[in-house]
Write a protein that holds these residues in place. Structure first.
Motif, PDB file in Angstrom:
ATOM      1  N   ALA A 180      -6.752   9.050  -3.237  1.00  0.00           N
ATOM      2  CA  ALA A 180      -5.669   8.235  -2.491  1.00  0.00           C
ATOM      3  C   ALA A 180      -6.075   8.006  -1.206  1.00  0.00           C
ATOM      4  CB  ALA A 180      -4.429   8.953  -2.501  1.00  0.00           C
ATOM      5  N   ALA A 181      -6.445   8.926  -0.276  1.00  0.00           N
ATOM      6  CA  ALA A 181      -7.046   8.817   1.115  1.00  0.00           C
ATOM      7  C   ALA A 181      -7.935   7.766   0.872  1.00  0.00           C
ATOM      8  CB  ALA A 181      -7.514  10.259   1.591  1.00  0.00           C
ATOM      9  N   LEU A 224       0.858  -1.328  -0.233  1.00  0.00           N
ATOM     10  CA  LEU A 224       0.043   0.032   0.024  1.00  0.00           C
ATOM     11  C   LEU A 224       0.855   1.091   0.022  1.00  0.00           C
ATOM     12  CD1 LEU A 224      -2.812  -0.591   2.220  1.00  0.00           C
ATOM     13  CD2 LEU A 224      -3.152   0.231  -0.005  1.00  0.00           C
ATOM     14  N   LEU A 225       1.906   1.141   0.621  1.00  0.00           N
ATOM     15  CA  LEU A 225       2.823   2.435   0.916  1.00  0.00           C
ATOM     16  C   LEU A 225       3.511   2.551  -0.452  1.00  0.00           C
ATOM     17  CD1 LEU A 225       4.623   1.890   3.948  1.00  0.00           C
ATOM     18  CD2 LEU A 225       2.994   3.479   3.897  1.00  0.00           C
ATOM     19  N   CYS A 226       3.787   1.623  -1.217  1.00  0.00           N
ATOM     20  CA  CYS A 226       4.312   1.688  -2.616  1.00  0.00           C
ATOM     21  C   CYS A 226       3.603   2.269  -3.521  1.00  0.00           C
ATOM     22  CB  CYS A 226       4.941   0.322  -3.172  1.00  0.00           C
ATOM     23  SG  CYS A 226       6.274  -0.129  -2.159  1.00  0.00           S
ATOM     24  N   VAL A 253      -6.510   4.336   0.715  1.00  0.00           N
ATOM     25  CA  VAL A 253      -5.791   3.891   1.955  1.00  0.00           C
ATOM     26  C   VAL A 253      -6.806   3.496   2.966  1.00  0.00           C
ATOM     27  CG1 VAL A 253      -4.515   4.836   3.816  1.00  0.00           C
ATOM     28  CG2 VAL A 253      -3.632   5.478   1.487  1.00  0.00           C
ATOM     29  N   MET A 258      -5.415  13.307  -4.596  1.00  0.00           N
ATOM     30  CA  MET A 258      -5.076  13.085  -3.193  1.00  0.00           C
ATOM     31  C   MET A 258      -6.340  12.576  -2.331  1.00  0.00           C
ATOM     32  SD  MET A 258      -2.887  15.928  -1.286  1.00  0.00           S
ATOM     33  CE  MET A 258      -2.033  16.969  -2.776  1.00  0.00           C
ATOM     34  N   GLU A 311       1.354   4.457  -2.629  1.00  0.00           N
ATOM     35  CA  GLU A 311       1.193   5.821  -2.480  1.00  0.00           C
ATOM     36  C   GLU A 311       2.299   6.533  -3.207  1.00  0.00           C
ATOM     37  OE1 GLU A 311      -1.215   7.156  -0.550  1.00  0.00           O
ATOM     38  OE2 GLU A 311      -1.903   5.393  -0.626  1.00  0.00           O
ATOM     39  N   LEU A 312       3.427   5.856  -3.267  1.00  0.00           N
ATOM     40  CA  LEU A 312       4.495   6.358  -3.995  1.00  0.00           C
ATOM     41  C   LEU A 312       3.876   6.576  -5.403  1.00  0.00           C
ATOM     42  CD1 LEU A 312       7.665   4.287  -3.088  1.00  0.00           C
ATOM     43  CD2 LEU A 312       7.330   6.967  -2.845  1.00  0.00           C
ATOM     44  N   MET A 313       3.496   5.488  -5.995  1.00  0.00           N
ATOM     45  CA  MET A 313       3.160   5.509  -7.444  1.00  0.00           C
ATOM     46  C   MET A 313       2.199   6.960  -7.630  1.00  0.00           C
ATOM     47  SD  MET A 313       2.956   1.552  -8.251  1.00  0.00           S
ATOM     48  CE  MET A 313       2.885   1.753 -10.214  1.00  0.00           C
ATOM     49  N   LEU A 314       1.266   6.918  -6.745  1.00  0.00           N
ATOM     50  CA  LEU A 314       0.367   8.101  -6.677  1.00  0.00           C
ATOM     51  C   LEU A 314       0.901   9.509  -6.622  1.00  0.00           C
ATOM     52  CD1 LEU A 314      -2.805   6.363  -4.939  1.00  0.00           C
ATOM     53  CD2 LEU A 314      -2.908   7.522  -7.023  1.00  0.00           C
ATOM     54  N   ASN A 315       1.472   9.765  -5.780  1.00  0.00           N
ATOM     55  CA  ASN A 315       2.395  10.736  -5.486  1.00  0.00           C
ATOM     56  C   ASN A 315       3.276  11.209  -6.643  1.00  0.00           C
ATOM     57  OD1 ASN A 315       1.862  12.279  -2.959  1.00  0.00           O
ATOM     58  ND2 ASN A 315       2.183  10.185  -2.175  1.00  0.00           N
TER      59      ASN A 315
END
Lengths: 669, 99, 179
Positions: B68-69, B31-33, B72, B65, B35-39
């Motif tokens: 993404a939230a 999931l963190l990764c 998550v 954003m 987030e990386l791609m989304l950012n």
């Protein structure tokens, strides 16, 4: 109403009867089914008479009509209509078929009463009559083949009527397979006709044939030979005859109707109908005549030693049809058809009487065990003797006039055809001997056990039901014969039918007395007028000489039988001991079954095994299994993609995405 | 700075995020990764917005954003549910949907 | 000056990203991501997207990451087993991602987008301000704005449903062995 409308009704009634009986199974009582069946055929007979009346009201030259209901196939040069052809020949056949069928239906009404499959029997029987009428009334070769095939099916269904009997089902299959061989010949002949003439329609074909073919051109000879294959298979002539004795596994009315009076005469009808082609192919016609002669003699000799009552009469049928085939092949068309008619009468009668006797014998058929029924069953014996007299061509009976007319024609044609006359008389001698052999073995003498019981108690003997051929025990539920048996004396329907036929067997010959009245010849003249052979008519004097010779031979034959079986009854046993090899040869039916087994059945099985081992296993199975393996392999590969790991899915996703970007990069630049 | 740099940086961050998803097995880290791609996508959007000259890209980035939230939230809910049922928190062990 | 900040922020972002991927303990990964997010906020500021940068810090780094921290604390951070059950996944994964990066770079650098080579047009003073972005959100992009708020609602409800404790089917916390 015109003749063709009546003809359509003739076709309609049996078909409707068959369907109605089939659909109303369990809805109506069995006897009602029997009545419906008989009434349907009776109605068809009346319509046949109406058609005859219509025809007779017309000018003899104009007595041929074609009528069609709708176009069956009209594509690419084919033009096949669902059409019938009504002329004296077809009306003659219709009357014979429906007349005898009505009587046999009446007989079956009583005879089959305690059989569980009564309903099915009448449905099949009606269907058979419909198919036979379709065959006879067909106006083109396609419909003829349809009727031919239906008749073959009906024969199969009725032979294996007692379907739980192994012998019966095997006999049914044997009959059907041999019939199919004949069908192939017929279909190939139809193809050749279409190729040469371009039409299937009777009118067109017979009109154009003399213009298209030269005499004895190989195409027309081939067509006729193929037609003969069909005719011989259906009419149980050599070498396609082996199914007919086995067909006696069917119930007696079936043997009487199909395998004596009607279906087996289809081959004779075919040759008569296509006589135009046979006139153009004298070679084929001669071959047919010789085959008829050969069958006549072979079957006659076998009938001399047969101990099964029904099978003996079956060989007699084969022999008499040999006469008919011989007749229509050498040009004695009306004589052949006349013999067809009289034979239908007396052979059906013989089978009916035999059925009555077999019922009294608790379904046993071996004449070695029969004797003394003359005292036990008066009516049956009298009718049996009437039939035998007609079969033996006793002077004055119908068989007398019809058989000898054929032989007189043979003599009138002269030259090589005298052989037919001489050997035909020899065959007549054999016929007289074997027919009265049956009479003298079964009727006079000390009553056997079953006959004695009938005389004493008036009831029929009851024994455990057995297969008459193999002796194995049976029960009386559906698929096997019923529990009770019926004899003519106790069943009014059977009595009426046999009585009428006895009268006809004795006196029907009087319609065609040479020089006095020749109604059949005159009636059928317009049909055969285009054949040059029809003009070879024996003079009245020659006919009467022939009749006298025939009478003498018939009496001599009866006398020989009388001497062998009444005066010196130990002679037959002595003869068998002396000529044992001959007796065995004849008793084994000239080893035809074994010959066919070696020549055809075993090679066919060997080819089948070879094909199975080399072709089926490797090629066909290989293809199928190969395809299966390939698909399985491919799906295995594809299935491996769905391994459940999310990460490998993600990998595939990103690989796809990268591929897409690559594609767009390349496209852009 | 040329906008190119920002875009290339965004591509690099995207690639690193992709590697993370493909290589790591813990759902948390995956999931963190994500987030990386989304950012990384956000960065690219804002860069293009600057380069084009209107602020629509920035609005797009805000909406991303939000998405993404949401994602998550749902993802972490799933992880908590998995943990509660005492199942192994290992993406390779949760593989019942397979052919 | 701008270049220096860019490179510093870029290094921070890349470092954070690599940290997320490489660190074994999930808690450390979360912290690395937080660092990454701050670097990105700096980059946004460089691109005159002030509101987005602020939202990034407050919403993303502030709220979402705190949520992450809570969950990691609840779930616990275990290490992962060493062996990879899928053959070649590690190698292929890195390979494919590298290919993707190269392709995208080629697309960007080798493209005919001339404008990418410049710094972009001169932008007015309020570019990227909350006012400007707010106006856009409420005027031009009202529908996406409302839709995303509904989406948030759905996500919140969904999360509650997902993480609910079920009375019967779930083993209660604290039950230890047969009683």
């Amino acid at each position: 109403m015109s003749a063709t409308s009546w003809a359509w009704l003739v076709l309609l009634f049996p078909l409707v009867g068959s369907i109605a009986i089939a659909l109303s199974f369990k809805a109506i009582p069995s006897k009602a089914a029997g009545l419906i069946g008989t009434a349907a055929i009776g109605a068809a007979f009346i319509c046949g008479i109406a058609a005859l009346v219509c025809l007779l009201g017309e000018d003899p030259e104009a007595r041929h009509h074609a009528s069609s209901l709708w176009d069956y196939a009209s594509v690419a040069g084919l033009d096949i209509k669902l059409g019938i052809y009504v002329d004296p020949l077809s009306v003659f056949m219709v009357l014979v078929v429906t007349g005898v069928s009505t009587l046999i239906h009446l007989y079956s009404y009583g005879y089959m009463q305690s059989d569980e499959g009564y309903h099915r029997f009448f449905s099949y029987l009606n269907f058979f009559v419909f198919s036979m009428l379709l065959l006879v009334l067909a106006g083109n070769f396609v419909l003829l083949i349809v009727g031919w095939a239906f008749v073959g099916f009906a024969s199969y269904a009725l032979i294996s009527f007692w379907y739980r009997r192994k012998t019966a089902t095997k006999a049914g299959m044997k009959a059907f397979v041999i019939n199919v061989v004949g069908d192939i010949g017929l279909v190939l002949a139809a193809f050749l006709i279409f190729r040469e003439i371009g039409s299937f329609d009777y009118g067109t074909v017979f009109e154009k044939a003399p213009q298209v073919f030269h005499t004895n051109e190989w195409t027309v000879v081939a067509i006729c030979l193929l037609l003969l294959v069909g005719a011989f298979a259906k009419s149980a002539q050599l070498p396609f005859h082996t199914w007919l004795p086995d067909a006696m596994e069917g119930p007696t009315p079936v043997s009487s109707l199909i395998h004596a009076a009607t279906m087996v005469t289809a081959g004779v009808y075919l040759i008569a109908r296509t006589h135009t082609l046979f006139v153009l192919a004298p070679t084929a016609a001669d071959i047919a005549a010789f085959v008829g002669l050969a069958t006549l003699l072979v079957a006659g000799t076998i009938a001399l030693v047969m101990t099964d009552l029904k099978r003996a009469i079956a060989y007699s049928t084969m022999s008499q049809i040999g006469y008919m085939i011989m007749g229509v092949s050498i040009g004695a068309y009306s004589a052949g058809m006349f013999h067809l008619m009289t034979h239908a009468f007396f052979k059906a009668l013989l089978f009916m009487a035999a059925g009555s006797i077999i019922s009294a014998m608790a379904n046993k058929q071996n004449i070695d065990e029969m004797s003394g029924f003359g005292k036990a069953m008066r009516f049956t014996s009298i009718t049996f003797v009437c039939g035998a007299l007609a079969l033996a061509a006793f002077p004055g009976t119908s068989g007398f006039f019809s058989k000898d007319e054929i032989l007189a024609y043979a003599h009138a044609r002269g030259g090589m055809y005298d052989i037919f006359q001489i050997l035909g008389y020899f065959g007549a001698l054999l016929t007289a001997i074997y027919s009265f052999r049956l009479v003298f073995r079964v009727l006079p003498g000390k009553p056997c056990k079953e006959a004695q019981e009938l005389i004493d108690t008036g009831h029929l003997a009851h024994e455990t039901p057995r297969n008459p051929a193999s002796g194995e025990e049976e029960d009386t539920d559906v698929g096997f014969p019923g529990a009770h048996h019926h004899i003519a004396e106790q069943s009014p329907g059977m009595k009426i039918a046999m009585g009428v036929l006895a009268f006809l067997a004795l006196f029907a010959g009087l319609v065609q007395v040479p020089g006095v009245d020749e109604t059949i010849t005159h009636f059928l003249d317009p049909v055969f007028a285009d054949s040059p052979l029809a003009e070879i008519v024996p003079s009245v004097g020659a006919s009467w000489v022939g009749l006298a010779i025939g009478a003498a031979i018939s009496l001599v034959g009866i006398g020989i039988a009388y001497w062998l079986y009444i005066v010196r009854p130990e002679t037959p046993a002595a003869l068998i001991r002396r000529f044992g090899w001959l007796h065995t040869f004849l008793y084994n039916k000239w080893y035809f079954d074994e010959l066919i087994d070696v020549l055809i059945v075993r090679p066919a099985l060997a080819i089948g095994r070879f094909a199975n081992r080399f072709f089926e296993r490797f090629v066909v199975d290989g293809l199928v299994t190969g395809t299966e393996e390939t698909v399985r392999g491919a799906s295995g590969v594809v299935r491996a993609v769905q391994n459940g790991f999310v990460r490998s899915y993600a990998l595939l996703l990103i690989v796809g995405f990268a591929g897409l970007v690559l594609y767009f990069l390349i496209v852009q630049s | 700075m040329n906008i190119e740099w920002y875009i290339v940086l965004s591509a690099l961050l995207f690639g690193i995020g992709a590697v993370g998803i493909l290589v790591r097995r813990s759902p948390m880290v995956i999931l963190l990764c994500l987030e990386l791609m989304l950012n990384a996508g956000n960065l690219a959007l804002v860069a293009f917005s600057r380069e084009v000259g209107n602020q629509q890209g920035q609005v797009f980035a805000l909406v991303v954003m939000v998405i993404a939230a949401c994602e998550v939230v749902v993802g972490l809910g799933l992880i908590v549910a998995i943990f509660r049922r005492k199942l192994p928190l290992n993406v390779d062990d949760l593989r019942e949907l397979r052919g | 000056m701008e270049a220096v900040i860019f490179f510093l922020a870029a290094i921070g972002a890349i470092g954070g990203a690599v940290g997320v991927v490489a660190l074994q303990n999930p808690f450390y990964s979360v912290l690395a991501l937080v660092a990454h997010l701050f670097s990105l906020a700096a980059l946004f500021l460089l691109l005159t997207a002030a509101f987005v940068a602020a939202a990034q810090v407050v919403v993303y780094a502030g709220a979402v990451m705190v949520l992450y921290v809570f969950v990691v604390a609840y779930v616990g951070g275990g290490g992962e087993p060493v062996a990879d059950p899928i053959h070649g996944q590690r190698f292929l994964g890195i390979l494919v991602a590298s290919i993707l990066f190269i392709e995208l770079s080629v697309a960007v650098l080798g493209s005919a987008l001339l404008a990418l080579e410049t710094e972009g047009p001169k932008v007015p003073a309020g570019f990227g301000d909350p006012a400007a972005v707010g106006r856009l959100l409420l005027e031009k992009f009202l529908l996406p704005f409302e839709a995303s708020s509904i989406l948030l609602l759905i996500a919140a409800v969904g999360a509650i449903v997902l993480a609910q404790r079920k009375r019967e089917s779930e083993p209660q916390e604290g039950v230890s062995g047969p009683v």
